[in-house]
Motif scaffolding. Structure first.
Motif, PDB file in Angstrom:
ATOM      1  N   MET A 158      74.551  54.528  32.301  1.00  0.00           N
ATOM      2  CA  MET A 158      73.316  54.977  31.379  1.00  0.00           C
ATOM      3  C   MET A 158      72.259  55.244  32.247  1.00  0.00           C
ATOM      4  O   MET A 158      71.746  54.863  33.310  1.00  0.00           O
ATOM      5  N   LYS A 159      71.616  56.485  32.066  1.00  0.00           N
ATOM      6  CA  LYS A 159      70.493  57.119  32.537  1.00  0.00           C
ATOM      7  C   LYS A 159      69.571  57.686  31.697  1.00  0.00           C
ATOM      8  O   LYS A 159      69.725  58.052  30.583  1.00  0.00           O
ATOM      9  N   ASP A 160      68.072  57.602  31.985  1.00  0.00           N
ATOM     10  CA  ASP A 160      67.183  58.312  31.175  1.00  0.00           C
ATOM     11  C   ASP A 160      67.052  59.664  31.391  1.00  0.00           C
ATOM     12  O   ASP A 160      67.282  60.233  32.534  1.00  0.00           O
ATOM     13  N   VAL A 161      66.958  60.723  30.281  1.00  0.00           N
ATOM     14  CA  VAL A 161      67.083  62.132  30.213  1.00  0.00           C
ATOM     15  C   VAL A 161      66.059  62.677  29.597  1.00  0.00           C
ATOM     16  O   VAL A 161      65.612  62.151  28.375  1.00  0.00           O
ATOM     17  N   ASP A 162      65.323  63.461  30.170  1.00  0.00           N
ATOM     18  CA  ASP A 162      64.262  64.060  29.264  1.00  0.00           C
ATOM     19  C   ASP A 162      64.926  65.179  28.353  1.00  0.00           C
ATOM     20  O   ASP A 162      65.498  66.285  29.089  1.00  0.00           O
ATOM     21  N   VAL A 163      64.875  65.210  27.203  1.00  0.00           N
ATOM     22  CA  VAL A 163      65.475  66.186  26.376  1.00  0.00           C
ATOM     23  C   VAL A 163      64.866  67.559  25.966  1.00  0.00           C
ATOM     24  O   VAL A 163      65.308  68.475  25.612  1.00  0.00           O
ATOM     25  N   LEU A 164      63.422  67.546  26.375  1.00  0.00           N
ATOM     26  CA  LEU A 164      62.680  68.717  25.979  1.00  0.00           C
ATOM     27  C   LEU A 164      63.188  70.148  26.770  1.00  0.00           C
ATOM     28  O   LEU A 164      63.477  71.018  26.403  1.00  0.00           O
ATOM     29  N   PRO A 165      63.479  69.640  28.226  1.00  0.00           N
ATOM     30  CA  PRO A 165      63.695  70.970  28.962  1.00  0.00           C
ATOM     31  C   PRO A 165      65.229  71.702  28.432  1.00  0.00           C
ATOM     32  O   PRO A 165      65.442  72.927  28.600  1.00  0.00           O
ATOM     33  N   TYR A 166      66.036  70.750  27.660  1.00  0.00           N
ATOM     34  CA  TYR A 166      67.245  71.133  26.843  1.00  0.00           C
ATOM     35  C   TYR A 166      67.017  72.124  25.973  1.00  0.00           C
ATOM     36  O   TYR A 166      67.707  73.184  25.273  1.00  0.00           O
ATOM     37  N   ILE A 167      65.884  71.960  25.213  1.00  0.00           N
ATOM     38  CA  ILE A 167      65.504  72.798  23.818  1.00  0.00           C
ATOM     39  C   ILE A 167      64.996  74.263  24.312  1.00  0.00           C
ATOM     40  O   ILE A 167      63.861  74.521  24.826  1.00  0.00           O
ATOM     41  N   LYS A 168      66.295  75.059  24.209  1.00  0.00           N
ATOM     42  CA  LYS A 168      66.000  76.605  24.417  1.00  0.00           C
ATOM     43  C   LYS A 168      64.811  77.045  23.380  1.00  0.00           C
ATOM     44  O   LYS A 168      63.908  78.000  24.027  1.00  0.00           O
ATOM     45  N   ALA A 169      64.980  76.846  22.488  1.00  0.00           N
ATOM     46  CA  ALA A 169      64.020  77.461  21.143  1.00  0.00           C
ATOM     47  C   ALA A 169      64.071  76.454  20.141  1.00  0.00           C
ATOM     48  O   ALA A 169      65.229  75.600  19.714  1.00  0.00           O
ATOM     49  N   MET A 170      63.129  76.206  19.193  1.00  0.00           N
ATOM     50  CA  MET A 170      63.143  75.532  18.084  1.00  0.00           C
ATOM     51  C   MET A 170      62.127  75.942  16.825  1.00  0.00           C
ATOM     52  O   MET A 170      60.976  76.467  17.295  1.00  0.00           O
ATOM     53  N   GLU A 171      62.806  76.358  15.766  1.00  0.00           N
ATOM     54  CA  GLU A 171      61.709  76.738  14.735  1.00  0.00           C
ATOM     55  C   GLU A 171      61.841  76.150  13.356  1.00  0.00           C
ATOM     56  O   GLU A 171      63.079  76.062  13.042  1.00  0.00           O
ATOM     57  N   PHE A 172      60.911  75.567  12.914  1.00  0.00           N
ATOM     58  CA  PHE A 172      60.985  75.135  11.603  1.00  0.00           C
ATOM     59  C   PHE A 172      60.954  76.223  10.436  1.00  0.00           C
ATOM     60  O   PHE A 172      60.037  77.012  10.569  1.00  0.00           O
ATOM     61  N   ALA A 173      61.644  75.727   9.580  1.00  0.00           N
ATOM     62  CA  ALA A 173      61.615  76.458   8.058  1.00  0.00           C
ATOM     63  C   ALA A 173      60.336  76.187   7.465  1.00  0.00           C
ATOM     64  O   ALA A 173      59.753  74.981   7.326  1.00  0.00           O
ATOM     65  N   LYS A 210      77.014  73.126  31.194  1.00  0.00           N
ATOM     66  CA  LYS A 210      76.039  72.198  30.463  1.00  0.00           C
ATOM     67  C   LYS A 210      76.367  72.197  28.852  1.00  0.00           C
ATOM     68  O   LYS A 210      76.330  73.242  28.276  1.00  0.00           O
ATOM     69  N   ASN A 211      76.497  71.001  28.410  1.00  0.00           N
ATOM     70  CA  ASN A 211      76.827  70.886  26.948  1.00  0.00           C
ATOM     71  C   ASN A 211      75.887  69.756  26.435  1.00  0.00           C
ATOM     72  O   ASN A 211      76.218  68.620  26.661  1.00  0.00           O
ATOM     73  N   VAL A 212      74.953  70.030  25.509  1.00  0.00           N
ATOM     74  CA  VAL A 212      73.955  68.983  24.952  1.00  0.00           C
ATOM     75  C   VAL A 212      74.138  69.078  23.527  1.00  0.00           C
ATOM     76  O   VAL A 212      74.016  69.967  22.705  1.00  0.00           O
ATOM     77  N   ALA A 213      74.627  67.767  22.984  1.00  0.00           N
ATOM     78  CA  ALA A 213      74.513  67.647  21.455  1.00  0.00           C
ATOM     79  C   ALA A 213      73.275  67.355  20.784  1.00  0.00           C
ATOM     80  O   ALA A 213      72.485  66.870  21.494  1.00  0.00           O
ATOM     81  N   LEU A 214      73.314  68.049  19.533  1.00  0.00           N
ATOM     82  CA  LEU A 214      72.024  67.852  18.677  1.00  0.00           C
ATOM     83  C   LEU A 214      71.794  66.461  18.410  1.00  0.00           C
ATOM     84  O   LEU A 214      70.554  66.114  18.356  1.00  0.00           O
ATOM     85  N   THR A 215      72.835  65.638  18.518  1.00  0.00           N
ATOM     86  CA  THR A 215      72.740  64.246  18.386  1.00  0.00           C
ATOM     87  C   THR A 215      71.797  63.509  19.177  1.00  0.00           C
ATOM     88  O   THR A 215      71.376  62.488  19.028  1.00  0.00           O
ATOM     89  N   LEU A 216      71.790  64.026  20.457  1.00  0.00           N
ATOM     90  CA  LEU A 216      71.047  63.403  21.476  1.00  0.00           C
ATOM     91  C   LEU A 216      69.422  63.698  21.206  1.00  0.00           C
ATOM     92  O   LEU A 216      68.758  62.803  21.516  1.00  0.00           O
ATOM     93  N   ILE A 217      69.120  64.957  20.729  1.00  0.00           N
ATOM     94  CA  ILE A 217      67.778  64.959  20.302  1.00  0.00           C
ATOM     95  C   ILE A 217      67.500  64.159  19.096  1.00  0.00           C
ATOM     96  O   ILE A 217      66.311  63.608  18.869  1.00  0.00           O
ATOM     97  N   PHE A 218      68.467  63.994  17.953  1.00  0.00           N
ATOM     98  CA  PHE A 218      68.131  63.011  16.929  1.00  0.00           C
ATOM     99  C   PHE A 218      67.693  61.609  17.595  1.00  0.00           C
ATOM    100  O   PHE A 218      66.950  60.936  17.110  1.00  0.00           O
ATOM    101  N   LYS A 219      68.495  61.375  18.580  1.00  0.00           N
ATOM    102  CA  LYS A 219      68.368  59.933  19.327  1.00  0.00           C
ATOM    103  C   LYS A 219      67.079  59.649  19.741  1.00  0.00           C
ATOM    104  O   LYS A 219      66.423  58.568  19.608  1.00  0.00           O
ATOM    105  N   ALA A 220      66.601  60.801  20.341  1.00  0.00           N
ATOM    106  CA  ALA A 220      65.294  60.692  21.051  1.00  0.00           C
ATOM    107  C   ALA A 220      64.110  60.524  20.054  1.00  0.00           C
ATOM    108  O   ALA A 220      63.233  59.733  20.100  1.00  0.00           O
ATOM    109  N   ILE A 221      64.485  61.388  18.628  1.00  0.00           N
ATOM    110  CA  ILE A 221      63.435  61.223  17.584  1.00  0.00           C
ATOM    111  C   ILE A 221      63.395  59.798  16.980  1.00  0.00           C
ATOM    112  O   ILE A 221      62.231  59.553  16.932  1.00  0.00           O
TER     113      ILE A 221
END
Length: 219
Positions: free
Chosen positions: A150-165, A182-193
């Motif tokens: 297990m390691k700490d990862v900063d998820v923000l650099p992985y987000i290429k773009a994000m736009e709210f409806a 490189k493959n980043v699952a959206l569930t990793l972003i959810f985990k951070a939230i």
């Protein structure tokens, strides 16, 4: 002469819960029943040549998935493939096009998703505002499993773009790294939230499309 063909299909409804192995079996069965002039591998145990450039995660709807096959009939019209295969596929998996590949699968670098999230502990508008604020931080760490542990990862650099409806729901489109490099699952972003806001999220995910490094649509 062998020809590579890319078959495009959706994966929705109850079919989003079938595994990649079962999807493979489902598509192979449809290919055989449709009697496509598919090329079989040589050797002791010949089998139809079928590959999936970027397998989809379990539980995710998909609007534009693809698989690659090889056909052996020079005169075969690939535009017939959707009508030939769909009668043998469930409603959640439907072929909508067949094309000749432009890019090799190794050129897939990003995927776009649509996500709708909610939580019982706050309203959708409040959750949306807090996620927006979270994305403005310098660093958002989350624990991620790796080969070294297990390691700490900063998820923000992985987000290429994000736009709210612009809706009352907490819905957004996001582009994340995808592919062999490189493959980043959206569930990793959810985990951070969940970790930063101390909430438990309910969510639904739709995979929309795939792109190259230059953000050209994968075709």
């Amino acid at each position: 002469m062998l020809k590579n063909v890319r078959i495009w299909f959706t994966k929705e409804y109850e079919c989003k819960y079938i595994s990649h192995l079962d999807l493979n079996r489902c598509m192979l069965r449809a290919v055989r029943r449709a009697e496509l002039p598919i090329w079989y591998t040589e050797g002791f145990n010949p089998h139809p040549f079928v590959t999936f450039p970027l397998p989809i995660s379990l539980g995710v709807d998909a609007k534009r998935e693809c698989m690659d096959i090889r056909i052996i009939d020079d005169n075969f019209d690939i535009n017939r493939i959707p009508n030939m295969m769909n009668p043998f596929l469930p409603r959640g998996i439907q072929v909508f096009a067949a094309t000749y590949p432009v890019y090799d699968p190794k050129y897939i670098c990003y995927a776009s998703y649509n996500a709708t999230v909610s939580t019982d502990s706050m309203s959708d508008s409040e959750l949306r505002d807090k996620i927006k604020s979270l994305c403005e931080l310098e660093c958002v760490l989350v624990k991620k499993k790796s080969k070294a542990g297990m390691k700490d990862v900063d998820v923000l650099p992985y987000i290429k773009a994000m736009e709210f409806a612009d809706t009352n729901t907490c819905t957004f489109n996001v582009i994340l790294p995808a592919g062999n490099t490189k493959n980043v699952a959206l569930t990793l972003i959810f985990k951070a939230i969940e970790a930063y806001l101390d909430v438990e999220l309910n969510y639904s995910i739709v995979k929309l499309d795939m792109y190259t490094e230059e953000m050209k649509q994968f075709v």
